[in-house]
Design a protein around this motif. Structure first.
Motif, short mmCIF file in Angstrom:
data_model
loop_
_atom_site.label_atom_id
_atom_site.label_comp_id
_atom_site.label_asym_id
_atom_site.label_seq_id
_atom_site.Cartn_x
_atom_site.Cartn_y
_atom_site.Cartn_z
N PHE A 132 43.94 52.21 40.36
CA PHE A 132 44.57 50.88 40.42
C PHE A 132 45.64 50.99 41.50
O PHE A 132 46.69 51.57 41.29
CB PHE A 132 45.19 50.54 39.07
N PHE B 171 41.43 45.43 43.79
CA PHE B 171 40.81 44.27 43.14
C PHE B 171 40.58 43.21 44.19
O PHE B 171 41.47 42.91 44.99
CB PHE B 171 41.71 43.74 42.02
N ARG C 54 45.92 38.99 39.95
CA ARG C 54 45.02 40.12 40.15
C ARG C 54 45.46 41.37 39.40
O ARG C 54 44.63 42.15 38.96
CB ARG C 54 44.82 40.42 41.63
N GLN D 240 43.03 43.40 36.92
CA GLN D 240 42.75 44.82 37.11
C GLN D 240 43.10 45.62 35.86
O GLN D 240 42.34 46.50 35.45
CB GLN D 240 43.54 45.35 38.31
N ASP E 200 35.75 48.46 37.27
CA ASP E 200 34.86 47.37 36.89
C ASP E 200 33.53 47.86 36.33
O ASP E 200 32.56 47.12 36.27
CB ASP E 200 34.62 46.42 38.08
#
Length: 201
Positions: free
Chosen positions: A46, A56, A63, A67, A152
């Motif tokens: 991240f 992201f 966002r 995330q 994801d």
């Protein structure tokens, strides 16, 4: 199977009560470092850079929330299917400044996971290329083997075999990367189909 993470409660025996449709009953959560999983970990990324680039794709004001939710879902899906409870390392970029409400969500995840969630602050490796920051996983030398998974990704089956120190034949397990024959960028770079990999896994 479905898993409702928000209703899980655990006692000292590491048996968790919750909705675990896959197993049809209470979810057994192995202790961190249980036999067969010490020295191995999962990792995800991240990060964002001062250039505005982010891991992201969305560019809206939410966002960070998106995330963090992806990471939470990834972590819960791992926990539902894993055979052995491992550390989950969050490579968190130094330029990611979470709003208080989102920091509270991350803190709640840390309380739920205990010492199994490791947050590791990282600096950009290549300015403007946040995906390169996943290479920080190579610096986590306290682990013998790490499975890096993009946030994801949703885990549907146990991934434990990918973290075994030896393959089924007894030979040392090689470096492994998921393949995707149709990656357009790698095609443009002339990488043969059989050698194209997916950095997400």
């Amino acid at each position: 199977g479905a898993y409702k993470a928000d209703t899980v409660t655990c006692d000292g025996s590491n048996t968790c009560e919750g909705s675990a449709a896959q197993s049809g009953g209470p979810l057994r959560v192995p202790a961190v470092g249980a036999v067969g999983c010490s020295g191995t970990a999962y990792a995800t990324l991240f990060t964002e850079h001062r250039t505005g680039a982010s891991t992201f794709l969305a560019r809206d004001a939410h966002r960070h929330a998106h995330q963090l939710q992806l990471i939470r879902v990834l972590l819960r899906s791992l926990r539902v299917h894993e055979e052995c409870r491992r550390h989950f390392v969050l490579l968190l970029g130094v330029h990611v400044a979470l709003r208080p409400a989102l920091q509270a969500r991350l803190d709640a995840m840390r309380r739920e996971e205990g010492d199994a969630l490791v947050v590791h602050r990282i600096a950009p490796l290549v300015s403007g290329v946040p995906s390169a920051d996943k290479l920080h996983a190579w610096r986590l030398t306290q682990y013998a083997r790490i499975l890096f998974i993009d946030a994801d990704v949703l885990v549907l089956r146990p991934l434990d075999p990918l973290l075994l120190p030896r393959d089924p034949t007894g030979a040392p397990a090689p470096f492994t990367i998921a393949h995707h024959a149709y990656d357009l960028v790698q095609a443009q770079c002339g990488v043969p189909r059989a050698r194209r990999g997916v950095g997400a896994f």
